[in-house]
Design a protein around this motif. Structure first.
Motif, PDB file in Angstrom:
ATOM      1  N   UNK A  11      48.913  40.103  71.294  1.00 45.92           N
ATOM      2  CA  UNK A  11      48.166  40.205  69.895  1.00 45.92           C
ATOM      3  C   UNK A  11      49.157  39.606  68.768  1.00 45.92           C
ATOM      4  N   UNK A  12      50.534  39.894  68.842  1.00 43.64           N
ATOM      5  CA  UNK A  12      51.358  39.726  67.934  1.00 43.64           C
ATOM      6  C   UNK A  12      51.832  38.044  67.931  1.00 43.64           C
ATOM      7  N   UNK A  13      51.902  37.650  69.191  1.00 43.39           N
ATOM      8  CA  UNK A  13      52.217  35.988  69.667  1.00 43.39           C
ATOM      9  C   UNK A  13      51.093  35.246  69.084  1.00 43.39           C
ATOM     10  N   UNK A  14      49.885  35.779  69.538  1.00 44.37           N
ATOM     11  CA  UNK A  14      48.628  34.914  69.344  1.00 44.37           C
ATOM     12  C   UNK A  14      48.207  35.206  67.957  1.00 44.37           C
ATOM     13  N   UNK A  15      48.784  35.857  67.222  1.00 48.68           N
ATOM     14  CA  UNK A  15      48.277  36.383  65.725  1.00 48.68           C
ATOM     15  C   UNK A  15      46.514  36.579  65.706  1.00 48.68           C
ATOM     16  N   UNK A  16      46.505  37.825  66.814  1.00 50.35           N
ATOM     17  CA  UNK A  16      44.970  38.182  66.825  1.00 50.35           C
ATOM     18  C   UNK A  16      44.923  39.387  66.017  1.00 50.35           C
ATOM     19  N   UNK A  17      44.301  39.357  64.859  1.00 48.73           N
ATOM     20  CA  UNK A  17      44.085  40.360  63.784  1.00 48.73           C
ATOM     21  C   UNK A  17      43.274  41.590  64.359  1.00 48.73           C
ATOM     22  N   UNK A  18      43.945  42.612  64.899  1.00 54.89           N
ATOM     23  CA  UNK A  18      43.122  43.398  65.429  1.00 54.89           C
ATOM     24  C   UNK A  18      42.824  44.630  64.337  1.00 54.89           C
ATOM     25  N   UNK A  19      43.941  44.939  63.644  1.00 56.78           N
ATOM     26  CA  UNK A  19      43.899  45.764  62.459  1.00 56.78           C
ATOM     27  C   UNK A  19      45.132  45.430  61.444  1.00 56.78           C
ATOM     28  N   UNK A  20      45.096  45.958  60.307  1.00 48.45           N
ATOM     29  CA  UNK A  20      46.270  45.384  59.431  1.00 48.45           C
ATOM     30  C   UNK A  20      47.584  45.629  60.021  1.00 48.45           C
ATOM     31  N   UNK A  21      48.762  44.962  59.438  1.00 44.50           N
ATOM     32  CA  UNK A  21      49.943  44.873  60.391  1.00 44.50           C
ATOM     33  C   UNK A  21      50.546  46.450  60.345  1.00 44.50           C
ATOM     34  N   UNK A  22      50.440  47.154  59.135  1.00 40.78           N
ATOM     35  CA  UNK A  22      51.137  48.393  59.411  1.00 40.78           C
ATOM     36  C   UNK A  22      50.307  49.675  60.325  1.00 40.78           C
ATOM     37  N   UNK A  23      49.103  49.465  60.514  1.00 40.48           N
ATOM     38  CA  UNK A  23      48.349  50.151  61.385  1.00 40.48           C
ATOM     39  C   UNK A  23      48.769  49.642  62.689  1.00 40.48           C
ATOM     40  N   UNK A  24      48.719  48.357  62.900  1.00 43.45           N
ATOM     41  CA  UNK A  24      48.946  47.711  64.397  1.00 43.45           C
ATOM     42  C   UNK A  24      50.532  48.295  64.757  1.00 43.45           C
ATOM     43  N   UNK A  25      51.213  48.180  63.983  1.00 41.05           N
ATOM     44  CA  UNK A  25      52.711  48.316  64.205  1.00 41.05           C
ATOM     45  C   UNK A  25      52.834  49.830  64.682  1.00 41.05           C
ATOM     46  N   UNK A  26      52.091  50.927  63.947  1.00 33.82           N
ATOM     47  CA  UNK A  26      52.365  52.306  64.230  1.00 33.82           C
ATOM     48  C   UNK A  26      51.811  52.389  65.676  1.00 33.82           C
ATOM     49  N   UNK A  27      50.569  51.800  66.044  1.00 34.59           N
ATOM     50  CA  UNK A  27      50.268  51.818  67.096  1.00 34.59           C
ATOM     51  C   UNK A  27      51.174  51.311  68.298  1.00 34.59           C
ATOM     52  N   UNK A  28      51.485  50.175  68.100  1.00 33.61           N
ATOM     53  CA  UNK A  28      52.550  49.467  69.083  1.00 33.61           C
ATOM     54  C   UNK A  28      53.734  50.386  69.390  1.00 33.61           C
ATOM     55  N   UNK A  29      54.263  50.768  68.289  1.00 36.68           N
ATOM     56  CA  UNK A  29      55.688  51.700  68.111  1.00 36.68           C
ATOM     57  C   UNK A  29      55.607  53.021  68.982  1.00 36.68           C
ATOM     58  N   UNK A  30      54.158  53.486  69.033  1.00 33.27           N
ATOM     59  CA  UNK A  30      54.062  54.699  69.531  1.00 33.27           C
ATOM     60  C   UNK A  30      52.961  54.809  70.888  1.00 33.27           C
ATOM     61  N   UNK A  31      52.897  53.458  71.435  1.00 25.26           N
ATOM     62  CA  UNK A  31      52.187  53.087  72.520  1.00 25.26           C
ATOM     63  C   UNK A  31      50.851  53.898  72.726  1.00 25.26           C
ATOM     64  N   UNK A  32      50.259  53.609  71.323  1.00 26.87           N
ATOM     65  CA  UNK A  32      48.764  54.465  71.118  1.00 26.87           C
ATOM     66  C   UNK A  32      47.788  53.124  71.479  1.00 26.87           C
ATOM     67  N   UNK A  33      46.996  53.283  72.499  1.00 23.55           N
ATOM     68  CA  UNK A  33      45.968  52.354  72.758  1.00 23.55           C
ATOM     69  C   UNK A  33      44.673  52.360  71.710  1.00 23.55           C
ATOM     70  N   UNK A  34      44.282  50.965  71.509  1.00 25.28           N
ATOM     71  CA  UNK A  34      43.356  50.785  70.673  1.00 25.28           C
ATOM     72  C   UNK A  34      42.072  50.071  71.356  1.00 25.28           C
ATOM     73  N   UNK A  35      40.925  50.396  71.126  1.00 24.14           N
ATOM     74  CA  UNK A  35      39.689  49.891  71.643  1.00 24.14           C
ATOM     75  C   UNK A  35      39.090  49.369  70.682  1.00 24.14           C
ATOM     76  N   UNK A  36      38.807  48.027  70.745  1.00 22.97           N
ATOM     77  CA  UNK A  36      38.028  47.430  69.643  1.00 22.97           C
ATOM     78  C   UNK A  36      36.509  47.090  70.262  1.00 22.97           C
ATOM     79  N   UNK A  37      35.474  47.560  69.586  1.00 24.50           N
ATOM     80  CA  UNK A  37      34.313  47.471  70.165  1.00 24.50           C
ATOM     81  C   UNK A  37      33.444  47.259  69.228  1.00 24.50           C
ATOM     82  N   UNK A  38      32.056  46.837  69.572  1.00 19.10           N
ATOM     83  CA  UNK A  38      30.928  46.765  68.637  1.00 19.10           C
ATOM     84  C   UNK A  38      30.018  48.084  68.474  1.00 19.10           C
ATOM     85  N   UNK A  39      29.946  48.449  67.383  1.00 12.68           N
ATOM     86  CA  UNK A  39      29.245  49.839  67.148  1.00 12.68           C
ATOM     87  C   UNK A  39      27.808  49.447  67.029  1.00 12.68           C
ATOM     88  N   UNK A  40      27.594  48.184  66.983  1.00 13.98           N
ATOM     89  CA  UNK A  40      26.114  47.772  66.900  1.00 13.98           C
ATOM     90  C   UNK A  40      25.138  47.916  68.299  1.00 13.98           C
TER      91      UNK A  40
END
Ligand code: UDP
Length: 240
Positions: free
Chosen positions: A189-218
């Motif tokens: 995600x970082x290498x390909x600059x894929x915007x999953x969340x803002x960087x602060x949020x993303x870094x917190x997840x990455x540093x603590x090995x917390x998975x993020x599932x991005x999905x369509x609520x619709x």
């Protein structure tokens, strides 16, 4: 109980979801529909905490661009999330769910204060815990708050509900042949600059090995499917 992939989740709901197609304010039908989705996910036996956003009412950064004080604007944004929390709580309770609303800004007449141990206890008792007022601090987002609180209450994943069904190699609205990634690592995600969340949020997840599932609520049933670990959206984690 169905086989759940994530026994305790932090569901991140944007403020926009509360506004339905309107973008601003509340759409009661949309809020009821979200509550039904959450209820279905709860029926799997998973414990569900929800971090609500406030973008349907106020986004602090935008106001700051208009030469307004950022801290004041962010406080308004955080209070907006409490309003969304109350609306969602009402809808969930109406559908028969046991809920608690907590706020990172003390507002004892309408919400409990955020107390980590108490939030965990509510989850263990099967209550849906709605968290509002983000982190309680300006200059942060509710995505960051979702990551932070997920770690604090020891949720196994952040389920980030959006309006696209995952992360694509290109903008799927502009490129019909865009491909959805089913799994990505934090590094990809970082290498390909894929915007999953803002960087602060993303870094917190990455540093603590917390998975993020991005999905369509619709898509109906998606919250439940995400909890079960079915192939919805994109899972971002340490392993490819
Ligand atoms: N906010 C804040 N601190 C936090 C979380 C949120 O100051 O910890 C403010 C900020 O102004 C933000 C607004 O609340 O723009 C609404 O949250 P957010 O933009 O994350 O909502 P969403 O985009 O998910 O609807």
């Amino acid at each position: 109980m169905a086989q759940v992939r994530w026994p305790r989740v932090m569901l991140k709901l944007s403020g926009e979801a509360m506004a339905g197609g309107r973008g601003l304010g509340f759409d009661v039908a949309a809020i009821d529909a979200i509550a039904r989705e959450v209820g279905e996910a709860k029926a799997t036996g998973a414990e569900i905490a929800i971090m609500v956003g406030g973008g349907n009412i106020m986004r602090g950064a935008r106001t700051a661009e208009a030469d307004r004080d950022r801290s004041a604007a962010d406080s308004i944004g955080m209070l907006a999330t409490v309003q969304n929390g109350l609306a969602l709580q009402e809808a969930l309770e109406r559908q028969g769910h046991d809920t608690r609303l907590q706020s990172a800004i003390t507002m004892s007449a309408v919400a409990e204060p955020f107390i980590r141990r108490r939030a965990i206890r509510h989850l263990e008792k099967g209550r849906i815990v709605i968290l509002s007022a983000g982190t309680g601090n300006p200059y942060f987002s509710t995505d960051t708050a979702a990551a932070l609180r997920a770690l604090e209450v020891r949720a196994q994943a952040v389920l980030k509900a959006t309006n696209v069904d995952g992360i694509y190699d290109r903008d799927p609205h502009k490129h019909p042949d865009a491909r959805r990634y089913r799994r990505l690592t934090y590094d990809q995600c970082i290498e390909q600059r894929l915007g999953v969340m803002d960087l602060t949020a993303f870094t917190l997840c990455a540093e603590n090995d917390l998975p993020v599932v991005v999905f369509d609520l619709g898509a109906p049933g998606n919250v439940r499917r995400a909890v079960l670990g079915e192939d919805v959206g994109t899972v971002v984690g340490r392993e490819p």
